[in-house]
Design an enzyme around this catalytic site. Structure first.
Site, short mmCIF file in Angstrom:
data_model
loop_
_atom_site.label_atom_id
_atom_site.label_comp_id
_atom_site.label_asym_id
_atom_site.label_seq_id
_atom_site.Cartn_x
_atom_site.Cartn_y
_atom_site.Cartn_z
N THR A 134 -2.65 2.03 0.14
CA THR A 134 -1.23 2.00 -0.25
C THR A 134 -1.13 1.99 -1.77
O THR A 134 -1.85 1.26 -2.44
CB THR A 134 -0.52 0.76 0.33
OG1 THR A 134 -0.60 0.81 1.76
CG2 THR A 134 0.94 0.73 -0.09
N PHE B 61 1.09 1.07 -4.96
CA PHE B 61 2.16 0.16 -5.36
C PHE B 61 2.60 0.45 -6.79
O PHE B 61 1.78 0.76 -7.65
CB PHE B 61 1.68 -1.30 -5.29
CG PHE B 61 1.44 -1.81 -3.89
CD1 PHE B 61 2.39 -2.59 -3.25
CD2 PHE B 61 0.26 -1.52 -3.22
CE1 PHE B 61 2.16 -3.08 -1.97
CE2 PHE B 61 0.03 -2.00 -1.94
CZ PHE B 61 0.99 -2.78 -1.31
#
Length: 393
Positions: A270, A272
């Site tokens: 992921t 960020f």
């Protein structure tokens, strides 16, 4: 991430719902809540930049505006005797006035977002927020110093909600961090795999562990976040249910790890974004990425010609995302033989690898502003052009 020191504060919500603790600290910090209250507040906004001029004004002028808001926090704002100063490179992962950075993230303690916040800002004070909107609001209202929020997952794709919130709030991207998601199967002490009848977690986490959960023959139950699932299993002392969450969540809520790395795809990462109220000063001494958002008029090859301004200057685009405009979703033209044609009107989010201190990036944005004089003779809707400068890890 177990070696990274991180302090935690209680749940940050739009309205106070009572004390909700997790790990028992030696000193219990007070609950932070945002309640409805009409109050004049000082906020910063960026003036429109004239990138079409020949000047080298690369950062927008800051103007202090007084606005009335129905959702102002019932706490004193951080003292701001002068306008916020742009961040330098050393400020990005440093401290604020010698104190620990308070970094907002979405979810409960033990969420992957908390680990990403600790990776982005080691030794920070992590502030959990109920919603993505709460984290944006907390940063704008000086309740926290930074925010770390997900924008893209290698399996699930873009987090569209945060793209929309970036446009709504006057915040700046000052960096990004990538975090590898490693799912664990958690349960209360004494519970074994064969005892499990159901497993709780976020819908994406459940989908990412499909093969493992199918072999176990358990019922999947979707909840708001992975750490919330772990907390629920622990608080309710469930003997027939487990949770898919992080190893950090197991540590916080006193659960046993029955299995590690249960995700179907090991490459689950992921990305960020690190957000701040002040922009970062662009430089050329290290890799920079710039994020912009703009809209264009409808016409053949309009988007191609807009993106060509980067290719002709050897500027690499790393991301392009389109989102329908909320307030103007449809565009009507008279080009159709059977009556007006209706098109979706889009905003384009683009990331490119260049600093606005570099002449080729400045020239690309000037060219982009003037690229709308195409077959239809209209200017692009560049009033929506916004940019944010940041480094990345």
């Amino acid at each position: 991430m177990a070696s990274t020191a991180i302090a935690r504060t209680p749940w940050l919500q739009r309205r106070s719902t009572g004390g909700e603790g997790c790990r028992k600290p030696t000193k219990t910090p007070s609950m932070i809540a945002i309640r409805s209250r009409r109050k004049a507040s000082a906020m910063t906004s960026i003036q429109g930049e004239d990138t079409g001029s020949g000047g080298n004004n690369n950062t927008g002028a800051l103007e202090l505006n007084t606005v009335f808001d129905d959702l102002q926090p019932e706490i004193a704002f951080k003292d701001s005797p002068s306008l916020p100063k742009p961040l330098s490179i050393s400020d990005v992962s440093g401290s604020v006035n010698g104190s620990r950075l308070r970094v907002a993230y979405q979810g409960l303690p033990g969420a992957y977002s908390e680990a990403a916040a600790a990776k982005a800002y080691p030794n920070c004070e992590a502030v959990p927020c109920e919603l993505f909107e709460t984290a944006f609001d907390a940063l704008e209202r000086w309740l926290v110093d930074r925010a770390v929020l997900p924008i893209e997952n290698s399996l699930g794709g873009s987090i569209h909600r945060n793209y929309d919130l970036l446009l709504r709030h006057k915040l700046h991207i000052v960096g990004e961090v990538k975090y590898a998601v490693r799912h664990c199967l958690l349960a209360n002490p004494g519970v074994k795999k064969e005892d499990l009848k159901r497993v709780l977690s976020h819908p994406q986490a459940l989908a990412q562990c499909e093969h493992t959960l199918t072999k176990l023959g358990v019922v999947r139950e979707a909840v708001d976040d992975t750490a919330g699932a772990a907390k629920f299993v622990a608080v309710q002392k469930l003997q027939d249910a487990g949770a898919v969450a992080s190893s950090l969540a197991a540590e916080i809520y006193g659960l046993n790890i029955l299995a590690q790395d249960i995700q179907d795809d090991p490459d689950n990462v992921t990305r960020f974004l690190m957000l701040a109220r002040e922009p970062i000063i662009p430089g050329t001494n290290k890799p920079f990425k710039t994020s912009i958002v703009f809209s264009l008029e409808e016409g053949p090859g309009v988007l191609f010609k807009a993106l060509a301004v980067f290719a002709m200057r050897d500027i690499n685009l790393t991301k392009i995302e389109s989102r329908p405009r909320k307030k103007k979703p449809l565009r009507v033209t008279e080009d159709g033989s059977n009556g007006p044609l209706k098109y979706f009107d889009y905003l384009f989010y683009v990331d490119f690898e260049a600093s606005m201190a570099a002449p080729n990036a400045q020239n690309a944005l000037r060219h982009l502003k003037s690229a709308g004089k195409l077959s239809n003779g209209h200017e692009p809707c560049m009033n929506d052009l916004r940019r944010s400068e940041h480094t990345w890890a």
